[in-house]
Scaffold this motif. Structure first.
Motif, PDB file in Angstrom:
ATOM      1  N   ARG A  10      -0.846 -10.301   7.911  1.00  7.72           N
ATOM      2  CA  ARG A  10      -1.475  -9.722   6.725  1.00  7.72           C
ATOM      3  C   ARG A  10      -0.453  -9.248   5.704  1.00  7.72           C
ATOM      4  O   ARG A  10      -0.644  -9.374   4.494  1.00  7.72           O
ATOM      5  N   LEU A  16      -0.701  -3.366   2.342  1.00  8.60           N
ATOM      6  CA  LEU A  16      -1.885  -2.926   3.077  1.00  8.60           C
ATOM      7  C   LEU A  16      -1.665  -1.495   3.541  1.00  8.60           C
ATOM      8  O   LEU A  16      -0.568  -0.944   3.407  1.00  8.60           O
ATOM      9  N   GLY A  39      -6.898  -3.790   3.871  1.00  9.34           N
ATOM     10  CA  GLY A  39      -6.393  -4.480   2.695  1.00  9.34           C
ATOM     11  C   GLY A  39      -7.423  -4.460   1.592  1.00  9.34           C
ATOM     12  O   GLY A  39      -8.511  -3.888   1.756  1.00  9.34           O
ATOM     13  N   PRO A  40      -7.136  -5.085   0.472  1.00  9.16           N
ATOM     14  CA  PRO A  40      -8.094  -5.077  -0.637  1.00  9.16           C
ATOM     15  C   PRO A  40      -9.440  -5.686  -0.270  1.00  9.16           C
ATOM     16  O   PRO A  40     -10.471  -5.268  -0.779  1.00  9.16           O
ATOM     17  N   ASP A  41      -9.427  -6.680   0.647  1.00 11.28           N
ATOM     18  CA  ASP A  41     -10.677  -7.364   0.979  1.00 11.28           C
ATOM     19  C   ASP A  41     -10.823  -7.636   2.474  1.00 11.28           C
ATOM     20  O   ASP A  41     -11.528  -8.552   2.880  1.00 11.28           O
ATOM     21  N   ARG A  61      -8.090   2.043   0.342  1.00  8.68           N
ATOM     22  CA  ARG A  61      -8.124   1.119  -0.803  1.00  8.68           C
ATOM     23  C   ARG A  61      -7.766   1.837  -2.107  1.00  8.68           C
ATOM     24  O   ARG A  61      -7.164   1.242  -3.005  1.00  8.68           O
ATOM     25  N   ALA A  62      -8.106   3.109  -2.198  1.00 11.11           N
ATOM     26  CA  ALA A  62      -7.677   3.887  -3.361  1.00 11.11           C
ATOM     27  C   ALA A  62      -6.152   3.994  -3.396  1.00 11.11           C
ATOM     28  O   ALA A  62      -5.535   3.931  -4.468  1.00 11.11           O
ATOM     29  N   ARG A  63      -5.519   4.146  -2.231  1.00 11.35           N
ATOM     30  CA  ARG A  63      -4.063   4.182  -2.163  1.00 11.35           C
ATOM     31  C   ARG A  63      -3.458   2.872  -2.641  1.00 11.35           C
ATOM     32  O   ARG A  63      -2.436   2.855  -3.338  1.00 11.35           O
ATOM     33  N   LEU A  64      -4.078   1.763  -2.290  1.00 15.58           N
ATOM     34  CA  LEU A  64      -3.572   0.466  -2.734  1.00 15.58           C
ATOM     35  C   LEU A  64      -3.693   0.320  -4.258  1.00 15.58           C
ATOM     36  O   LEU A  64      -2.786  -0.196  -4.910  1.00 15.58           O
ATOM     37  N   LEU A  65      -4.805   0.791  -4.801  1.00  8.46           N
ATOM     38  CA  LEU A  65      -5.013   0.669  -6.257  1.00  8.46           C
ATOM     39  C   LEU A  65      -4.027   1.517  -7.041  1.00  8.46           C
ATOM     40  O   LEU A  65      -3.599   1.143  -8.137  1.00  8.46           O
ATOM     41  N   THR A  66      -3.667   2.675  -6.494  1.00  9.82           N
ATOM     42  CA  THR A  66      -2.767   3.595  -7.210  1.00  9.82           C
ATOM     43  C   THR A  66      -1.315   3.449  -6.773  1.00  9.82           C
ATOM     44  O   THR A  66      -0.462   4.208  -7.233  1.00  9.82           O
ATOM     45  N   THR A  96       1.109   3.395   3.720  1.00  6.54           N
ATOM     46  CA  THR A  96       1.156   2.153   2.954  1.00  6.54           C
ATOM     47  C   THR A  96       2.315   1.285   3.429  1.00  6.54           C
ATOM     48  O   THR A  96       3.459   1.740   3.501  1.00  6.54           O
TER      49      THR A  96
END
Length: 327
Positions: A10, A16, A39-41, A61-66, A96
């Motif tokens: 992954r 991720l 992960g995102p999806d 997912r919020a951590r991934l976006l920011t 992360t």
């Protein structure tokens, strides 16, 4: 350890978040040390499901976006606010992982697959975890009052001690491997037709030897075996090889009562004693399931294998706690 095997695959695709049950007090869906990848999806593995997992996925997912890189520790009472009535408390660590970490995780996944235990330390003051080659007990140091980052988690990363060789990549063998792959089992999938093993789940050891009997000889001592190939003659040859080795925990052979009778007679003719032959269990699967669909057979056999795993782990615990006496 499905999450550990999945990380290299992954992480090669992008960042991720690894979510780990850092600590537990009272009743909780999973034990300390359980982890999942977000992960995102996609989500790999589980920390117990329910609203707790839903909230954890949303935060990951919020951590991934920011692009939040500093590890975080979150406290979740399993009460009405989460729609759960377990009554306990769970601390989750959010971490992360970046593609630049790929080599380290590849090495750790490979070491675990080779049976080497380790311990990782994660704290709120460092972006990446640190690894130790020694196995240490799991532990969570909670943050001091007023300090968000003053915490530390030790997570033992133990290889599975129960090893199972699945001989055969037909309908039942494939279904059985798919069921067992996410569990804490060292799973060897053996078939001379190596192309049938190409889509094995992450963490499964594929053994595509041209001589199927080599797969028996390569199994660790104390392993379990289940034989369910496409060929009765091959089933018999594998059975003979397993019984000849003799150092297995459990051996199951797919088949009917008539196949059982024929195999027992032939093995006796080849010189095996009644005691040796009695260790071969056939038919296999827990009783009371008459459905012959491959998936139904696989579920019945998987349940029996989990019973054997519990017996093997109990024997290990008994050995570890048995007092030693000097002569």
């Amino acid at each position: 350890m499905n999450w550990l095997a999945a990380i290299p695959l992954r992480l090669a695709q992008g960042p991720l978040v690894l979510v780990t049950v850092a600590g537990v007090r009272g009743s909780a869906p999973r034990e300390a040390g359980a982890s999942m990848l977000v992960g995102p999806d996609f989500v790999e593995d589980t920390i117990g499901g329910g609203h707790l997992e839903w909230e954890a996925i949303a935060e990951a997912r919020a951590r991934l976006l920011t692009a939040h890189l500093t590890p975080a520790l979150r406290h979740f009472p399993l009460a009405a606010s989460l729609g759960q009535c377990c009554g306990g408390v769970v601390w989750l660590a959010f971490e992360t992982l970046l593609p630049e970490d790929l080599t380290v995780w590849q090495q750790r996944a490979a070491s675990n697959a080779d049976g080497i235990p380790s311990t990782r330390r994660l704290s709120g003051t460092a972006r990446c975890c640190e690894w130790s080659g020694e196995e240490q007990p799991g532990r969570l140091q909670l943050p001091a009052a007023g300090s968000e980052h003053d915490w530390q988690m030790l997570q033992p990363v133990r290889p599975p001690t129960f090893c199972l060789s699945v001989h055969g990549a037909g309908h039942v063998g494939r279904a059985l491997v798919q069921i067992l792959a996410p569990l804490a089992i060292r799973l060897r999938w053996c078939d001379a037709r190596a192309e049938l093993l190409a889509d094995a789940p992450a963490g499964v050891e594929c053994v595509g030897e041209s001589d199927p009997l080599e797969a028996v000889m390569g199994a660790p001592a104390g392993s379990s075996h289940v034989v369910l190939t496409h060929d009765h003659a091959l089933d018999l040859a594998l059975s003979e090889a397993i019984l000849t080795r003799g150092d297995f925990h459990w051996f199951g052979l797919i088949g009917s009562q008539s196949k059982r009778t024929r195999f027992r007679q032939e093995l006796a003719r080849r010189g095996f004693t009644p005691g040796q032959i009695a260790r071969m269990q056939t038919p296999i699967g827990i009783e009371g399931i008459r459905d012959k669909a491959p998936q139904a057979i696989a579920i019945a056999v998987a349940a029996q294998i989990l019973q054997q795993r519990e017996r093997a782990l109990a024997a290990l615990r008994d050995t570890a706690t048995c007092p030693r006496h000097s002569g």
